[in-house]
Design a protein around this motif. Structure first.
Motif, short mmCIF file in Angstrom:
data_model
loop_
_atom_site.label_atom_id
_atom_site.label_comp_id
_atom_site.label_asym_id
_atom_site.label_seq_id
_atom_site.Cartn_x
_atom_site.Cartn_y
_atom_site.Cartn_z
N ALA A 100 0.87 -1.17 0.00
CA ALA A 100 0.00 0.00 0.00
C ALA A 100 0.90 1.22 0.00
CB ALA A 100 -0.90 0.00 1.23
N GLY A 101 0.39 2.35 -0.46
CA GLY A 101 1.27 3.52 -0.46
C GLY A 101 0.65 4.72 -1.13
N LYS A 102 1.42 5.80 -1.11
CA LYS A 102 0.93 7.09 -1.61
C LYS A 102 2.04 7.82 -2.36
CE LYS A 102 -1.89 10.57 -2.04
NZ LYS A 102 -1.09 11.07 -3.20
N THR A 103 1.66 8.39 -3.49
CA THR A 103 2.58 9.22 -4.26
C THR A 103 2.63 10.62 -3.64
OG1 THR A 103 0.74 9.82 -5.70
CG2 THR A 103 2.17 8.03 -6.43
N GLY A 104 3.65 11.35 -4.01
CA GLY A 104 3.76 12.74 -3.61
C GLY A 104 4.48 13.52 -4.68
N THR A 105 3.91 14.65 -5.07
CA THR A 105 4.53 15.48 -6.10
C THR A 105 4.36 16.94 -5.70
OG1 THR A 105 3.89 13.87 -7.79
CG2 THR A 105 4.56 16.06 -8.54
N THR A 106 5.44 17.70 -5.78
CA THR A 106 5.34 19.12 -5.50
C THR A 106 5.07 19.87 -6.80
OG1 THR A 106 7.73 19.32 -5.70
CG2 THR A 106 6.84 19.03 -3.49
N GLN A 107 4.77 21.14 -6.63
CA GLN A 107 4.43 21.96 -7.80
C GLN A 107 5.59 21.98 -8.78
OE1 GLN A 107 3.46 25.99 -6.83
NE2 GLN A 107 2.17 26.26 -8.62
N SER A 108 5.28 21.82 -10.02
CA SER A 108 6.26 21.85 -11.11
C SER A 108 7.24 20.69 -11.07
CB SER A 108 7.04 23.17 -11.12
OG SER A 108 6.16 24.26 -11.24
N TYR A 109 6.94 19.65 -10.28
CA TYR A 109 7.78 18.45 -10.22
C TYR A 109 9.22 18.75 -9.80
CZ TYR A 109 4.03 15.76 -12.36
OH TYR A 109 2.83 15.13 -12.59
N THR A 110 9.38 19.54 -8.76
CA THR A 110 10.71 19.71 -8.19
C THR A 110 11.04 18.58 -7.22
OG1 THR A 110 9.79 21.16 -6.49
CG2 THR A 110 10.70 22.21 -8.45
N ASP A 111 10.02 17.92 -6.70
CA ASP A 111 10.21 16.76 -5.81
C ASP A 111 9.15 15.72 -6.15
OD1 ASP A 111 11.98 18.03 -3.39
OD2 ASP A 111 10.46 19.46 -4.05
N VAL A 112 9.55 14.46 -6.18
CA VAL A 112 8.57 13.37 -6.30
C VAL A 112 8.87 12.34 -5.21
CG1 VAL A 112 8.10 13.68 -8.75
CG2 VAL A 112 9.96 12.18 -8.05
N TRP A 113 7.81 11.77 -4.66
CA TRP A 113 7.92 10.84 -3.53
C TRP A 113 7.08 9.60 -3.80
CZ3 TRP A 113 10.05 12.47 1.41
CH2 TRP A 113 10.40 13.83 1.48
N PHE A 114 7.45 8.52 -3.13
CA PHE A 114 6.53 7.41 -2.94
C PHE A 114 6.80 6.82 -1.57
CE2 PHE A 114 4.65 3.22 -3.10
CZ PHE A 114 3.39 3.54 -3.58
N GLU A 115 5.76 6.84 -0.75
CA GLU A 115 5.81 6.24 0.58
C GLU A 115 4.93 4.99 0.55
OE1 GLU A 115 7.54 7.02 3.14
OE2 GLU A 115 8.33 9.00 2.64
N GLY A 116 5.57 3.83 0.70
CA GLY A 116 4.82 2.59 0.62
C GLY A 116 5.22 1.62 1.71
N PHE A 117 4.37 0.64 1.94
CA PHE A 117 4.67 -0.32 3.01
C PHE A 117 4.06 -1.68 2.72
CE2 PHE A 117 1.13 2.46 4.38
CZ PHE A 117 0.09 1.55 4.49
N THR A 118 4.63 -2.66 3.38
CA THR A 118 4.08 -4.02 3.45
C THR A 118 3.68 -4.24 4.90
OG1 THR A 118 6.08 -5.22 4.10
CG2 THR A 118 5.86 -4.66 1.76
N PRO A 119 3.14 -5.39 5.28
CA PRO A 119 2.85 -5.61 6.70
C PRO A 119 4.09 -5.58 7.59
CG PRO A 119 1.61 -7.15 5.35
CD PRO A 119 2.57 -6.46 4.43
N ASP A 120 5.30 -5.70 6.99
CA ASP A 120 6.52 -5.80 7.81
C ASP A 120 7.44 -4.60 7.72
OD1 ASP A 120 6.25 -8.60 8.83
OD2 ASP A 120 6.19 -9.03 6.70
N VAL A 121 7.52 -3.94 6.58
CA VAL A 121 8.48 -2.84 6.43
C VAL A 121 7.82 -1.66 5.73
CG1 VAL A 121 10.46 -4.39 6.32
CG2 VAL A 121 9.37 -3.64 4.19
N THR A 122 8.40 -0.47 5.96
CA THR A 122 7.96 0.75 5.29
C THR A 122 9.15 1.33 4.55
OG1 THR A 122 6.32 1.20 7.00
CG2 THR A 122 6.97 3.04 5.61
N LEU A 123 8.95 1.67 3.29
CA LEU A 123 10.01 2.22 2.45
C LEU A 123 9.55 3.55 1.87
CD1 LEU A 123 12.68 2.08 0.79
CD2 LEU A 123 11.41 0.73 -0.91
N GLY A 124 10.34 4.59 2.11
CA GLY A 124 10.06 5.90 1.54
C GLY A 124 11.14 6.29 0.56
N VAL A 125 10.75 6.86 -0.58
CA VAL A 125 11.70 7.25 -1.63
C VAL A 125 11.41 8.68 -2.06
CG1 VAL A 125 12.58 6.75 -3.94
CG2 VAL A 125 11.87 4.87 -2.45
#
Length: 1007
Positions: free
Chosen positions: A623-648
C-alpha cells in the motif's frame, strides 16, 4: 766582638724553596677561583634549568598514572548481524594491550634497538646521551637519539615532539620522575601502546604494537609474531613514516619497505649481540620473507561505506550525549543548535572516535548494499545535467514494528555530495503529506470514512499577493461528488485541503503529524493553508515522513525510527542501549481503514505503476501514496508491506530545478519497486506477514449510492449517504434550478440528481466574488465540477418572465457533413429565453417541430439527419414563461448524396428514432492536437464516449487563452480546419454535443 756579631747577616732561602712557595700560592688561588667558578657555573646551570621548567607543572603520582594509562582507542561500527562496517572515522588505528598480552620476544626486540640499558638506568642513560651528543657534534652518519624508552614515553605523553634543547631538559626531568612512580613493566607497556609504527594496510596510521601487528601483518595475536616480524616492528618507531611499507591509501611502498628491512637487520644484530636470540634464530629470521607476510591491502570503511560511517558517527554521538547530557542531546538533534550544543556534540564525536567504542547499528548489510548498488548505478537515473547536476535520490527502509532502520539510500555519490539526503535533507512532501495531516486525523475523529461522499469542487483560499487562491487538481478538472477513497486514490487536492482546513483544522492536523514524529514544522506552518500539499516553511525529511507512514501498517503504533542499537565501551560495558517507546498515535481501526485506502491507491490510483513494477505484488501486499510538488521539483513514494515501510524521494539538489521527463516524474515509484524487488529477492526473511491484520470494529456497508465500502463501526453513518434524488430541473449557466411554473417540459431535464453540501449556485457566487480581486484566474466554467449539471436544484430559476414572446433567433444557416445537417444560428436578444426549438420542412412540406432543444446558454447549433431528402429549417426561441417566438428566417442547403453502394452508418438518436437516446450531456472529447499549416490550423481529437450519442463537436478559439472563447464552427467529424486568413496564435478547445446539450470543454491547445 759584640759589634762584629751584630754585623753578621742570616742566610737567604734557596731558589727551589722560593719557587715552591710561589707555586703554592698560585695553586691556592686557582683552587679558590675554580671553586668559585664552579659555584657560579652550577648556579648558572641551575638557573637555566629553572628557567626552562618554571612553567612546567610538577605532576603528582596520580596525574602521571592517569596520563600514561590514557590511550586513544580506535572504535568500530557493526551491521545488525555483528559483521563489521569498519573503523570509525580517524586517520589513526589504536588498539591498546596489557603487559600480559605482549610477548617477551617483542619486548626484547624493542629494548635491544631502542634502550639496551632499560632495566639498569633510572630514566636517563648517561652513556647513551653522551654518545648521541658526540654523534651530533661530529656529524657522524649513524646517529642515535640517546633517549631512553622512558624519555620517549615522557615526550609522547607530556611534551610536544619538537626537537629543541629545552624539550630535552624537560624530557630528562620527566623521565626521572616517571621512574619514581612507574614500574618498568608499566613503562614498556605504555610505550608500546603509544608509539607510532607508520601506515597499515588500510592506510591508517597505526599506533601501538597491537594495531601495528594487525595493520602490517594482519595478526591480532601478538604471540603469533615470529622473530623476523617482531624485529621488523621494533625497528619502525624510530622513523615510522620513512620505514612505512604502505602509503596513506594502503598501497605498497617499495622504498619505505626496503628502509624498514635494513632497519630490521640492525635490530636482529642487536638482539644477537644482547643474547636475546641465538645464531640459529638470527639466521632463520634473516632468511624469512617478510614481504610475503605483509597484510593485503584493505579499503577504509570510509571508502567502502562513507555515507553509512558518517551517519553512524552522527547518530552515535547523539546517543552518547543522550546518556551524558540528555537536554543537550535533544537540542543537538534539532535544526536550531546553540554554540554550546555544537561544542557538546563535537566533544561527543571526539569521544566516540578515540574512546574505543563499538557501535552496533540496526542496518541490514544485504539491504544496505542493495540500496547502495541501485543508487550508484547510473542506468537507474537520468544523465547528469550541465545546469542542474545529478538527479538525486534518497530512500529509507524501516522495520515499523520496532522502528529499526534497515537500510538507506543517502544520495548518489559521496565524493560529490556528503550530505545524507535520507536523514538531513528537508524538502516539501507534496501530496505524500495528505494521509498524515488530512485523512488520518479525519478518519480517527470520524469526520470521514472510506465510503463518505465528498465534493471535488473548488476551495477558495485567501492569498495575500493575488487576493484569493483557487487550488487545482493535477488532472486539471473538478470531478464533483466522489468517495473519500476515490479522492485519495486519485490524489485530489481539493478534498485534502477541505479536510485540512475545514474539517480537521490546521492546528489539530499539525498536532497529529507531530505525534507521528514530524519535527520540522514551524509556527508559520499554522497559517499554511496548503501545507497538506507541501507548502511548508521547510518541509520534512525522508526519514521522518517514512517513519510517520510506518505507524499505519503497525496498527496506529508509532515507533520512532532509530539506527543505533547499542554502544559498548573499550572495557565491554554497554554505555547506551536503545529503549523502545511505542506510542498509540491513532486507533487500530483508523490504521486499517487508512491501509485499505492506500492499498487501492496502489491498485487503482496514482500508485498503479508501483504495483506493475513490483515483482511480488501478488504475494506480498503493498500500500502507499505518491507525492509530487508543484512543477515536479520533488517526487515521492511512501509505501509499506505488513513488515516494512520504504520511503523514496527524487529531485535535484537545488529545489528550483524540475524533473522534466515522464520517466523522471515516475522515478520515485520506479525506484521503490526496484528496491523492493532487490530486497525481497535477497532478504525474504524480512517479509513474514502475508496480510494486513483486520482489527475488530471494521464492518462493510452499502451506505451510499456509490457502492459498498468498509467503515469503523463506531462511526457508521446513521442515515444513508445516498445524496441522490429524482427531480425535474432546468440548467442555466451550469447550475441546475427549480423551473418556474410556466417553463415548458421540453426545456426541462428529469433524472437522478445529487445533493451536495455546498450548492453550485453558492459556489458560483463565491467564485465571482473572488474573481473581482484576483489578478489571474480561469473562466467560471473551468471551476465548475463535472457533475454540476447533475446537482439537485435548490433554488428557483433566476430568470423572470417579462410577459411577452421573445424575439426570433437570426442568422440561421445550414451545412452538411457526412450526410448530417448542421444548423447554426444567432441567439434571441431577450434575457428571459430558456432555450430554442428546431423545425424542419422535408421536400417542401409543412414545418414540423423535431423535438430537439438547445438551451439558452449552450452552443447555438442543432444537428439533424434528413436523409437524402431536401430540407429547410427554422428556429424559435422559448422564454421562461413558455412564450415562443415567431420563426426565424428559413435556411436550407442541398444534402450530399452518398454513392448508391455505400452504407450510411447508424447514428444513435438520429434517423428513424430507433437509436438509443442519451439521458445526459456528453463527456468532453479527448485532448485535441493542433498543427499549423500556413495560414490555417488543423485540429484533431479522439471521439467521445459512444454511449453519449454525440451528434457534433463545437470548436472554440481565444487569442489569449483566457475567456471568452468564441465559437468558430461545428463538425460531426473528429477533425476541423480553421482558416482565419492569417497565422493564428491563439488557443483552441472542443466540446461534444448531443440531444441533451453540450459537454464541458476539452483542455486548451495551441499550434
Amino acid at each position: 766582638m759584640v759589634e762584629e756579631k751584630n754585623n753578621v747577616s742570616e742566610p737567604k732561602p734557596s731558589r727551589l724553596r722560593r719557587t715552591m712557595r710561589r707555586l703554592g700560592r698560585v695553586i691556592k688561588w686557582v683552587v679558590i677561583i675554580g671553586f668559585m667558578g664552579a659555584l657560579f657555573a652550577g648556579g648558572t646551570a641551575a638557573g637555566y634549568v629553572a628557567s626552562i621548567v618554571k612553567n612546567e607543572p610538577v605532576r603528582s603520582r596520580s596525574t602521571i598514572l592517569q596520563e600514561v594509562d590514557k590511550n586513544a582507542i580506535t572504535g568500530f561500527a557493526y551491521f545488525n548481524d555483528g559483521s563489521p562496517i569498519g573503523q570509525l572515522r580517524t586517520e589513526e588505528d589504536r588498539r591498546p594491550v596489557t603487559f600480559k598480552e605482549i610477548p617477551q620476544l617483542v619486548i626484547d626486540a624493542v629494548i635491544a634497538i631502542e634502550d639496551n640499558h632499560f632495566y639498569e638506568h633510572k630514566g636517563v642513560d648517561l652513556s647513551g646521551t653522551l654518545r648521541a651528543v658526540k654523534q651530533k657534534a661530529l656529524h657522524e652518519s649513524v646517529q642515535t637519539g640517546g633517549s631512553t624508552l622512558t624519555q620517549q614515553l615522557a615526550r609522547r605523553v607530556f611534551l610536544n615532539l619538537d626537537r629543541t634543547d629545552d624539550r630535552k631538559v624537560k624530557e630528562i626531568l620527566l623521565s626521572l620522575r616517571l621512574e619514581r612512580f612507574l614500574s618498568k613493566q608499566q613503562i614498556i607497556t605504555a610505550y608500546l601502546n603509544k608509539v607510532p609504527f607508520g601506515n597499515g594496510s588500510s592506510g591508517y596510521n597505526v599506533f601501538g604494537i597491537k594495531a601495528a601487528a594487525k595493520g602490517i601483518f594482519n595478526e591480532n595475536d601478538l604471540g603469533k609474531l615470529n622473530v623476523a616480524q617482531a624485529a621488523y616492528l621494533a625497528g619502525l618507531p624510530q622513523l615510522p613514516s620513512s620505514y612505512s611499507a604502505y602509503n596513506g591509501k594502503g598501497e605498497f611502498n617499495e622504498a619505505g619497505f626496503k628502509r624498514a628491512i635494513n632497519r630490521q637487520h640492525l635490530v636482529l644484530s642487536r638482539m644477537l649481540e644482547e643474547s636475546k636470540i641465538n645464531k640459529a634464530q638470527y639466521d632463520e629470521a634473516m632468511a624469512f620473507d617478510i614481504k610475503k607476510s605483509l597484510a593485503p591491502r584493505t579499503v577504509k570503511a570510509y571508502n567502502t561505506y562513507p555515507y553509512l560511517m558518517m551517519e553512524t558517527e552522527r547518530q552515535a554521538a547523539q546517543a552518547l550525549m543522550s546518556v551524558t547530557n540528555p537536554s543537550q542531546a535533544a537540542n543537538a538533534s534539532a535544526d536550531t543548535k546553540t554554540k554550546d550544543d555544537n561544542d557538546m556534540l563535537k566533544e561527543a564525536e571526539q569521544q566516540l572516535r578515540t574512546g574505543g567504542y563499538m557501535v552496533y547499528t540496526t542496518i541490514d548489510k544485504s539491504v544496505y548494499k542493495s540500496m547502495r548498488q541501485i543508487a550508484e548505478n547510473k542506468d537507474n537515473f537520468s544523465a547528469t545535467s550541465k545546469t542542474k547536476g545529478d538527479e538525486q535520490a534518497a530512500a529509507i527502509l524501516i522495520q515499523h514494528k520496532t522502528g529499526a532502520i534497515l537500510g538507506m539510500m543517502e544520495g548518489r555519490d559521496f565524493q560529490k555530495e556528503q550530505m545524507n539526503y535520507a536523514t538531513q535533507m528537508v524538502r516539501q512532501p507534496g501530496s505524500a503529506m495528505k494521509p498524515i495531516a488530512a485523512y488520518l486525523p479525519a478518519l480517527d475523529s470520524g469526520l470521514v470514512q472510506p465510503g463518505t461522499i465528498v465534493d471535488d469542487a473548488p476551495i477558495i483560499l485567501k492569498d495575500g499577493s493575488n487576493g484569493y487562491h483557487i487550488p487545482k487538481n493535477a488532472n486539471n478538472r473538478y470531478q464533483g461528488l466522489v468517495t473519500a477513497r476515490y479522492a485519495l486514490n486519485q490524489s485530489l487536492n481539493t478534498i485534502a485541503l477541505k479536510l485540512f482546513n475545514e474539517k480537521v483544522g490546521i492546528n489539530k492536523a499539525w498536532a497529529f503529524a507531530k505525534k507521528l514524529g514530524i519535527t520540522t514544522l514551524e509556527p508559520s506552518d499554522n497559517n499554511a493553508q496548503t501545507g497538506v500539499l507541501g507548502g511548508l516553511a521547510h518541509g520534512v525529511t525522508v526519514e521522518e515522513l517514512t517513519n510517520a507512514y510506518g505507524a499505519i501498517p503497525n496498527g496506529g503504533v508509532f515507533n520512532d525510527a532509530y539506527m543505533i542499537e547499542k554502544i559498548v565501551d573499550s572495557q565491554g560495558n554497554i554505555v547506551y542501549k536503545h529503549q523502545p517507546n511505542p506510542v498509540q498515535a491513532f486507533t487500530p481501526q483508523t490504521a486499517y481503514l487508512m491501509t485499505d485506502m492506500l492499498r487501492t491507491a496502489v491498485s487503482e490510483g496514482t500508485g498503479r505503476l508501483v504495483k506493475r513494477n513490483f515483482n511480488q505484488s501478488g504475494k506480498i501486499p503493498i500500500a502507499g501514496k505518491t507525492g509530487t510538488t508543484q512543477s515536479y521539483t520533488d517526487v515521492w513514494f511512501e509505501g509499506f508491506t505488513p513488515d516494512v515501510t520504504l520511503g523514496v524521494w527524487v529531485g535535484y539538489k537545488q529545489p528550483v530545478n524540475k524533473l522534466e521527463t515522464k520517466v523522471q516524474k515516475e522515478r520515485a515509484r520506479r525506484l521503490w519497486a526496484l528496491i523492493m524487488n532487490e530486497v525481497t529477492a535477497k532478504d525474504s526473511q524480512l517479509f513474514q506477514t502475508d496480510s494486513f491484520k483486520r482489527p475488530d470494529g471494521i464492518v462493510s456497508r452499502t451506505a451510499s449510492a456509490y457502492g459498498s465500502d468498509i467503515y469503523n463501526s463506531k462511526y457508521l453513518p446513521k442515515n444513508s449517504e445516498n445524496g441522490v434524488t429524482r427531480a425535474k430541473y432546468i440548467t442555466y449557466q451550469g447550475v441546475n434550478y427549480i423551473p418556474r411554473d410556466g417553463t415548458p417540459d421540453d426545456m426541462l431535464y428529469e433524472r437522478t440528481v445529487r445533493k451536495r453540501e455546498k450548492p453550485i449556485s453558492e459556489l458560483i457566487k463565491e467564485l465571482q466574488q473572488a474573481f473581482r480581486v484576483m489578478r489571474r484566474h480561469n473562466s467560471l466554467s473551468y471551476y465548475l465540477p463535472q457533475d454540476a449539471d447533475k446537482e439537485a436544484p435548490t433554488q428557483i430559476d433566476p430568470r423572470k418572465d417579462d410577459g411577452a414572446a421573445p424575439n426570433a433567433p437570426s442568422s440561421v444557416s445550414v451545412s452538411y457533413s457526412d450526410g448530417k445537417a448542421i444548423i447554426s444560428f444567432s441567439p434571441s436578444g431577450n434575457s428571459d429565453v430558456v432555450g430554442y426549438r428546431l423545425y424542419r420542412s422535408t421536400d417542401g412540406g409543412s414545418f414540423q417541430r423535431l423535438g430537439k432543444v438547445v438551451m439558452a446558454d449552450g452552443s447555438k447549433v442543432f444537428s439533424d439527419s434528413p436523409g437524402g431528402s431536401s430540407a429547410s429549417y427554422y428556429v424559435t426561441a422559448v422564454d421562461v414563461g413558455g412564450h415562443e417566438s415567431g420563426p426565424s428566417t428559413q435556411a436550407s442547403a442541398a444534402p450530399v448524396v452518398p454513392p448508391a453502394d455505400s452504407e450510411s452508418p447508424d447514428i444513435p438518436g438520429e434517423g428513424d428514432g430507433t437509436g438509443a437516446q442519451p439521458t445526459e450531456v456528453p463527456t468532453a472529447p479527448g485532448q485535441p492536437q493542433a498543427k499549423a499549416a500556413g495560414t490555417s490550423v488543423v485540429l484533431q481529437w479522439s471521439a467521445g464516449n459512444p454511449a453519449d450519442a454525440i451528434t457534433a463537436y463545437n470548436v472554440y478559439y481565444s487569442e489569449s487563452g483566457a475567456e471568452p472563447f468564441k465559437n468558430i464552427g461545428s463538425t460531426a467529424n473528429t477533425s476541423f480546419e480553421y482558416k482565419p486568413g492569417r497565422k493564428p496564435k491563439g488557443w483552441f478547445r472542443v466540446t461534444s454535443m448531443n440531444t441533451m446539450g453540450e459537454s464541458a470543454p476539452s483542455g486548451a491547445v495551441r499550434p
